[in-house]
Design an enzyme around this catalytic site. Structure first.
Site, PDB file in Angstrom:
ATOM      1  N   LYS A   9       0.838  -1.203   0.000  1.00  0.00           N
ATOM      2  CA  LYS A   9       0.000   0.000   0.000  1.00  0.00           C
ATOM      3  C   LYS A   9       0.876   1.256   0.000  1.00  0.00           C
ATOM      4  CE  LYS A   9      -3.833  -2.397   2.309  1.00  0.00           C
ATOM      5  NZ  LYS A   9      -4.769  -2.421   3.470  1.00  0.00           N
ATOM      6  N   TYR A  49     -11.897  -2.729  -3.629  1.00  0.00           N
ATOM      7  CA  TYR A  49     -12.475  -2.873  -2.285  1.00  0.00           C
ATOM      8  C   TYR A  49     -14.007  -2.788  -2.300  1.00  0.00           C
ATOM      9  CZ  TYR A  49      -8.007  -2.763   0.291  1.00  0.00           C
ATOM     10  OH  TYR A  49      -6.779  -3.067   0.824  1.00  0.00           O
ATOM     11  N   THR A  91      -5.483  -8.087  10.201  1.00  0.00           N
ATOM     12  CA  THR A  91      -5.834  -6.763   9.655  1.00  0.00           C
ATOM     13  C   THR A  91      -5.392  -5.644  10.594  1.00  0.00           C
ATOM     14  OG1 THR A  91      -7.752  -7.802   8.620  1.00  0.00           O
ATOM     15  CG2 THR A  91      -7.757  -5.397   8.726  1.00  0.00           C
ATOM     16  N   ASN A 112      -1.873  -0.145   7.349  1.00  0.00           N
ATOM     17  CA  ASN A 112      -1.362  -1.496   7.621  1.00  0.00           C
ATOM     18  C   ASN A 112      -0.512  -2.084   6.484  1.00  0.00           C
ATOM     19  OD1 ASN A 112      -3.483  -2.047   5.922  1.00  0.00           O
ATOM     20  ND2 ASN A 112      -4.523  -3.486   7.290  1.00  0.00           N
ATOM     21  N   HIS A 115      -1.715  -5.486   1.349  1.00  0.00           N
ATOM     22  CA  HIS A 115      -2.980  -6.180   1.074  1.00  0.00           C
ATOM     23  C   HIS A 115      -2.689  -7.597   0.620  1.00  0.00           C
ATOM     24  CE1 HIS A 115      -6.705  -7.421  -0.906  1.00  0.00           C
ATOM     25  NE2 HIS A 115      -5.937  -7.776  -1.920  1.00  0.00           N
ATOM     26  N   GLU A 126      -9.069 -10.378  -8.289  1.00  0.00           N
ATOM     27  CA  GLU A 126      -8.114  -9.275  -8.103  1.00  0.00           C
ATOM     28  C   GLU A 126      -7.001  -9.342  -9.149  1.00  0.00           C
ATOM     29  OE1 GLU A 126      -7.019  -9.590  -3.951  1.00  0.00           O
ATOM     30  OE2 GLU A 126      -9.026  -8.974  -3.302  1.00  0.00           O
TER      31      GLU A 126
HETATM   32  P1  GTP Z   1      -6.699  -6.145   2.904  1.00  0.00           P
HETATM   33  O1  GTP Z   1      -5.647  -7.189   2.719  1.00  0.00           O
HETATM   34  O2  GTP Z   1      -6.204  -4.740   2.663  1.00  0.00           O
HETATM   35  O3  GTP Z   1      -7.945  -6.471   2.097  1.00  0.00           O
HETATM   36  O4  GTP Z   1      -7.068  -6.199   4.454  1.00  0.00           O
HETATM   37  P2  GTP Z   1      -7.881  -7.334   5.213  1.00  0.00           P
HETATM   38  O5  GTP Z   1      -8.405  -8.346   4.250  1.00  0.00           O
HETATM   39  O6  GTP Z   1      -7.010  -7.806   6.308  1.00  0.00           O
HETATM   40  O7  GTP Z   1      -9.097  -6.518   5.834  1.00  0.00           O
HETATM   41  P3  GTP Z   1     -10.437  -6.022   5.080  1.00  0.00           P
HETATM   42  O8  GTP Z   1     -10.480  -6.557   3.688  1.00  0.00           O
HETATM   43  O9  GTP Z   1     -11.561  -6.304   5.991  1.00  0.00           O
HETATM   44  O10 GTP Z   1     -10.227  -4.453   5.041  1.00  0.00           O
HETATM   45  C1  GTP Z   1      -9.494  -3.835   3.991  1.00  0.00           C
HETATM   46  C2  GTP Z   1      -8.659  -2.719   4.567  1.00  0.00           C
HETATM   47  O11 GTP Z   1      -9.540  -1.711   5.074  1.00  0.00           O
HETATM   48  C3  GTP Z   1      -7.795  -3.105   5.773  1.00  0.00           C
HETATM   49  O12 GTP Z   1      -6.562  -3.682   5.421  1.00  0.00           O
HETATM   50  C4  GTP Z   1      -7.604  -1.760   6.436  1.00  0.00           C
HETATM   51  O13 GTP Z   1      -6.600  -0.989   5.779  1.00  0.00           O
HETATM   52  C5  GTP Z   1      -8.953  -1.104   6.204  1.00  0.00           C
HETATM   53  N1  GTP Z   1      -9.832  -1.330   7.349  1.00  0.00           N
HETATM   54  C6  GTP Z   1     -10.474  -2.468   7.700  1.00  0.00           C
HETATM   55  N2  GTP Z   1     -11.182  -2.300   8.829  1.00  0.00           N
HETATM   56  C7  GTP Z   1     -10.971  -1.025   9.198  1.00  0.00           C
HETATM   57  C8  GTP Z   1     -11.431  -0.233  10.289  1.00  0.00           C
HETATM   58  O14 GTP Z   1     -12.170  -0.693  11.149  1.00  0.00           O
HETATM   59  N3  GTP Z   1     -11.004   1.079  10.317  1.00  0.00           N
HETATM   60  C9  GTP Z   1     -10.179   1.609   9.377  1.00  0.00           C
HETATM   61  N4  GTP Z   1      -9.782   2.879   9.479  1.00  0.00           N
HETATM   62  N5  GTP Z   1      -9.719   0.883   8.341  1.00  0.00           N
HETATM   63  C10 GTP Z   1     -10.120  -0.402   8.257  1.00  0.00           C
HETATM   64 MG    MG Z   2      -9.407  -7.847   2.517  1.00  0.00          MG
END
Ligand code: GTP
Ligand code: MG
Length: 149
Positions: A9, A49, A91, A112, A115, A126
């Site tokens: 990212k 997303y 996450t 974080n 991805h 994707e």
């Molecule tokens: P990705 O690998 O980026 O898809 O992350 P993930 O699969 O571990 O989590 P998810 O797909 O649920 O969420 C995508 C991204 O949204 C996360 O990696 C975070 O950067 C962001 N995100 C998820 N939950 C939160 C939240 O509660 N608050 C905020 N600010 N960002 C969030």
């Molecule tokens: Mg995800």
């Protein structure tokens, strides 16, 4: 063979973590079949997303992801999707194993660093979204040193 889409990212790019993240997957034994830096813009990131579009954090997530270039890659090998997620960590970086990428380099869910695809089906979606031109097919000379059979 299983493939997963992994992306550094904008914060990971800015913080100089691209090489380390590539290196972890390369050293683990995965085969790189796609790699590029991209600044895809909001529409593309919203597609990536799309499943999260109803979340309160979605606008913030899109502006974070649109804040600079990302580095996308496709890694191929045994259990690439699930093992890739383990290598990234939870996450929320505060809940990530310290040996994982997020557990080593991040403190907030909204910064974080990386991805990773969450299912084999989403990985294929994707990969099509980020690499419409296709991937690179090659035979790794290390194959028999990574896999018993
Ligand atoms: P990705 O690998 O980026 O898809 O992350 P993930 O699969 O571990 O989590 P998810 O797909 O649920 O969420 C995508 C991204 O949204 C996360 O990696 C975070 O950067 C962001 N995100 C998820 N939950 C939160 C939240 O509660 N608050 C905020 N600010 N960002 C969030
Ligand atoms: Mg995800």
């Amino acid at each position: 063979t299983e493939q997963t889409y992994i992306m550094v990212k904008p914060d990971g790019v800015q913080r100089g973590l691209v090489g380390d993240i590539i290196s972890r997957f390369e050293k683990r034994g995965y085969k790189l079949v796609g790699l590029k830096m991209a600044t895809p813009g909001k529409d593309h990131l919203e597609k990536h997303y799309a499943d999260l579009s109803s979340k309160a954090f979605f606008p913030g997530l899109i502006s974070y992801m649109n804040s600079g270039p990302v580095v996308g890659m496709v890694w191929e090998g045994r259990d690439a999707v699930k093992t890739g997620r383990v290598m990234l960590g939870a996450t929320d970086p505060l809940k990530s194993d310290p040996g994982s990428i997020r557990g080593a380099y991040a403190l907030e869910v909204g910064r974080n660093v990386c991805h990773g695809s969450d299912t084999v089906e989403n990985a294929q979606k994707e990969i099509k979204l980020w690499f419409p031109e296709g991937l690179n097919s090659w035979t790794s000379a290390a194959y028999n040193w990574v896999y018993e059979k």
